[in-house]
Design a protein around this motif. Structure first.
Motif, PDB file in Angstrom:
ATOM      1  N   CYS A  25     -13.067  43.224 -66.994  1.00 52.40           N
ATOM      2  CA  CYS A  25     -12.147  42.977 -68.115  1.00 52.40           C
ATOM      3  C   CYS A  25     -10.910  42.179 -67.721  1.00 52.40           C
ATOM      4  CB  CYS A  25     -11.729  44.297 -68.759  1.00 52.40           C
ATOM      5  SG  CYS A  25     -10.574  45.277 -67.767  1.00 52.40           S
ATOM      6  N   ASP A  26     -10.602  42.085 -66.433  1.00 54.36           N
ATOM      7  CA  ASP A  26      -9.486  41.305 -65.900  1.00 54.36           C
ATOM      8  C   ASP A  26      -8.149  42.038 -65.917  1.00 54.36           C
ATOM      9  OD1 ASP A  26      -8.582  38.913 -64.655  1.00 54.36           O
ATOM     10  OD2 ASP A  26      -7.769  38.204 -66.551  1.00 54.36           O
ATOM     11  N   LEU A  27      -8.078  43.251 -66.449  1.00 56.05           N
ATOM     12  CA  LEU A  27      -6.809  43.960 -66.528  1.00 56.05           C
ATOM     13  C   LEU A  27      -6.195  44.176 -65.149  1.00 56.05           C
ATOM     14  CD1 LEU A  27      -5.572  46.630 -68.817  1.00 56.05           C
ATOM     15  CD2 LEU A  27      -5.551  47.192 -66.400  1.00 56.05           C
ATOM     16  N   CYS A  28      -6.976  44.632 -64.189  1.00 51.28           N
ATOM     17  CA  CYS A  28      -6.418  44.895 -62.851  1.00 51.28           C
ATOM     18  C   CYS A  28      -5.953  43.613 -62.179  1.00 51.28           C
ATOM     19  CB  CYS A  28      -7.408  45.650 -61.976  1.00 51.28           C
ATOM     20  SG  CYS A  28      -8.926  44.759 -61.580  1.00 51.28           S
ATOM     21  N   ARG A  29      -6.679  42.536 -62.370  1.00 54.46           N
ATOM     22  CA  ARG A  29      -6.302  41.262 -61.747  1.00 54.46           C
ATOM     23  C   ARG A  29      -5.022  40.704 -62.358  1.00 54.46           C
ATOM     24  NH1 ARG A  29     -11.953  40.629 -62.635  1.00 54.46           N
ATOM     25  NH2 ARG A  29     -11.587  38.975 -64.156  1.00 54.46           N
ATOM     26  N   GLU A  30      -4.803  40.974 -63.645  1.00 58.26           N
ATOM     27  CA  GLU A  30      -3.570  40.537 -64.290  1.00 58.26           C
ATOM     28  C   GLU A  30      -2.404  41.440 -63.923  1.00 58.26           C
ATOM     29  OE1 GLU A  30      -4.124  40.201 -68.500  1.00 58.26           O
ATOM     30  OE2 GLU A  30      -5.533  38.549 -68.308  1.00 58.26           O
ATOM     31  N   THR A  31      -2.670  42.731 -63.794  1.00 58.39           N
ATOM     32  CA  THR A  31      -1.620  43.706 -63.516  1.00 58.39           C
ATOM     33  C   THR A  31      -1.189  43.690 -62.057  1.00 58.39           C
ATOM     34  OG1 THR A  31      -2.537  45.126 -65.249  1.00 58.39           O
ATOM     35  CG2 THR A  31      -1.009  46.158 -63.714  1.00 58.39           C
ATOM     36  N   ALA A  32      -2.133  43.560 -61.152  1.00 58.24           N
ATOM     37  CA  ALA A  32      -1.843  43.588 -59.713  1.00 58.24           C
ATOM     38  C   ALA A  32      -2.575  42.444 -59.007  1.00 58.24           C
ATOM     39  CB  ALA A  32      -2.254  44.935 -59.125  1.00 58.24           C
ATOM     40  N   GLN A  59       2.135  48.432 -59.129  1.00 59.37           N
ATOM     41  CA  GLN A  59       1.208  47.602 -59.905  1.00 59.37           C
ATOM     42  C   GLN A  59      -0.226  48.104 -59.762  1.00 59.37           C
ATOM     43  OE1 GLN A  59       2.134  43.743 -58.282  1.00 59.37           O
ATOM     44  NE2 GLN A  59       3.759  43.369 -59.784  1.00 59.37           N
ATOM     45  N   SER A  60      -0.619  48.505 -58.568  1.00 59.02           N
ATOM     46  CA  SER A  60      -1.979  49.024 -58.361  1.00 59.02           C
ATOM     47  C   SER A  60      -2.177  50.334 -59.117  1.00 59.02           C
ATOM     48  CB  SER A  60      -2.250  49.221 -56.866  1.00 59.02           C
ATOM     49  OG  SER A  60      -2.272  47.974 -56.215  1.00 59.02           O
ATOM     50  N   LYS A  61      -1.177  51.178 -59.102  1.00 60.44           N
ATOM     51  CA  LYS A  61      -1.255  52.444 -59.845  1.00 60.44           C
ATOM     52  C   LYS A  61      -1.350  52.167 -61.338  1.00 60.44           C
ATOM     53  CE  LYS A  61       0.982  56.859 -60.543  1.00 60.44           C
ATOM     54  NZ  LYS A  61       2.144  57.710 -60.321  1.00 60.44           N
ATOM     55  N   GLU A  62      -0.565  51.206 -61.830  1.00 57.34           N
ATOM     56  CA  GLU A  62      -0.616  50.833 -63.248  1.00 57.34           C
ATOM     57  C   GLU A  62      -2.002  50.294 -63.612  1.00 57.34           C
ATOM     58  OE1 GLU A  62       1.454  47.679 -66.366  1.00 57.34           O
ATOM     59  OE2 GLU A  62       2.457  48.091 -64.475  1.00 57.34           O
ATOM     60  N   ALA A  63      -2.587  49.487 -62.735  1.00 57.97           N
ATOM     61  CA  ALA A  63      -3.933  48.955 -62.967  1.00 57.97           C
ATOM     62  C   ALA A  63      -4.950  50.093 -63.033  1.00 57.97           C
ATOM     63  CB  ALA A  63      -4.312  47.957 -61.873  1.00 57.97           C
ATOM     64  N   MET A  64      -4.833  51.033 -62.120  1.00 63.35           N
ATOM     65  CA  MET A  64      -5.752  52.169 -62.104  1.00 63.35           C
ATOM     66  C   MET A  64      -5.628  52.984 -63.388  1.00 63.35           C
ATOM     67  SD  MET A  64      -6.065  55.304 -59.364  1.00 63.35           S
ATOM     68  CE  MET A  64      -4.526  56.077 -59.871  1.00 63.35           C
ATOM     69  N   GLU A  65      -4.403  53.266 -63.795  1.00 62.76           N
ATOM     70  CA  GLU A  65      -4.181  54.069 -64.993  1.00 62.76           C
ATOM     71  C   GLU A  65      -4.594  53.335 -66.264  1.00 62.76           C
ATOM     72  OE1 GLU A  65      -0.068  55.121 -64.529  1.00 62.76           O
ATOM     73  OE2 GLU A  65      -0.535  56.733 -63.114  1.00 62.76           O
ATOM     74  N   ALA A  71     -12.701  52.596 -63.553  1.00 65.38           N
ATOM     75  CA  ALA A  71     -13.464  52.108 -62.408  1.00 65.38           C
ATOM     76  C   ALA A  71     -12.623  51.972 -61.146  1.00 65.38           C
ATOM     77  CB  ALA A  71     -14.109  50.757 -62.741  1.00 65.38           C
ATOM     78  N   ILE A  72     -11.315  52.192 -61.245  1.00 63.89           N
ATOM     79  CA  ILE A  72     -10.430  52.078 -60.091  1.00 63.89           C
ATOM     80  C   ILE A  72     -10.127  53.483 -59.580  1.00 63.89           C
ATOM     81  CG2 ILE A  72      -8.203  51.288 -59.217  1.00 63.89           C
ATOM     82  CD1 ILE A  72      -8.246  49.222 -61.523  1.00 63.89           C
ATOM     83  N   GLY A  73     -10.356  53.654 -58.291  1.00 62.77           N
ATOM     84  CA  GLY A  73     -10.083  54.951 -57.690  1.00 62.77           C
ATOM     85  C   GLY A  73      -8.974  54.874 -56.669  1.00 62.77           C
ATOM     86  N   ASN A  74      -8.442  56.023 -56.366  1.00 65.72           N
ATOM     87  CA  ASN A  74      -7.407  56.174 -55.359  1.00 65.72           C
ATOM     88  C   ASN A  74      -7.738  57.452 -54.623  1.00 65.72           C
ATOM     89  OD1 ASN A  74      -5.121  56.948 -53.931  1.00 65.72           O
ATOM     90  ND2 ASN A  74      -3.690  56.320 -55.510  1.00 65.72           N
ATOM     91  N   ASP A  75      -8.343  57.350 -53.453  1.00 67.57           N
ATOM     92  CA  ASP A  75      -8.799  58.551 -52.772  1.00 67.57           C
ATOM     93  C   ASP A  75      -7.664  59.394 -52.217  1.00 67.57           C
ATOM     94  OD1 ASP A  75      -8.047  57.200 -50.461  1.00 67.57           O
ATOM     95  OD2 ASP A  75     -10.042  57.102 -49.617  1.00 67.57           O
ATOM     96  N   ALA A  76      -6.425  58.907 -52.364  1.00 69.65           N
ATOM     97  CA  ALA A  76      -5.273  59.699 -51.962  1.00 69.65           C
ATOM     98  C   ALA A  76      -4.695  60.465 -53.147  1.00 69.65           C
ATOM     99  CB  ALA A  76      -4.205  58.796 -51.362  1.00 69.65           C
ATOM    100  N   ALA A  77      -5.212  60.193 -54.343  1.00 63.34           N
ATOM    101  CA  ALA A  77      -4.676  60.832 -55.555  1.00 63.34           C
ATOM    102  C   ALA A  77      -5.236  62.226 -55.737  1.00 63.34           C
ATOM    103  CB  ALA A  77      -4.978  59.987 -56.784  1.00 63.34           C
TER     104      ALA A  77
END
Length: 77
Positions: A25-32, A59-65, A71-77
């Motif tokens: 969808c391009d959201l993560c690439r636009e956000t971060a 920005q990465s956290k915003e993309a994930m949320e 589809a974006i994970g954060n294994d530290a979350a």
């Protein structure tokens, strides 16, 4: 919710990753843009650089949320 077992192999090692649920969808690439890029042949995003600054982390956290298919994970979350 993203699954580390389904993460794309192109993701660099680190806490953020994109898994096979990505719909390009391009959201993560636009956000971060400093951290996410597109795999053109497969039509999906992946993490090409882990966040190194507070701004990139935010920005990465915003993309994930904001990911519409989680589809974006954060294994530290």
């Amino acid at each position: 919710m993203a699954s580390i077992a389904d993460r794309y192999s192109e993701n660099v090692t680190g806490k953020y990753y994109v898994d096979s649920q990505c719909i390009d969808c391009d959201l993560c690439r636009e956000t971060a843009p400093a951290n996410f890029t597109r795999q053109d042949d497969g039509g999906y995003s992946y993490v090409y650089k882990q966040p190194e600054t507070p701004e990139e982390e935010a920005q990465s956290k915003e993309a994930m949320e904001g990911c519409p298919v989680e589809a974006i994970g954060n294994d530290a979350a």
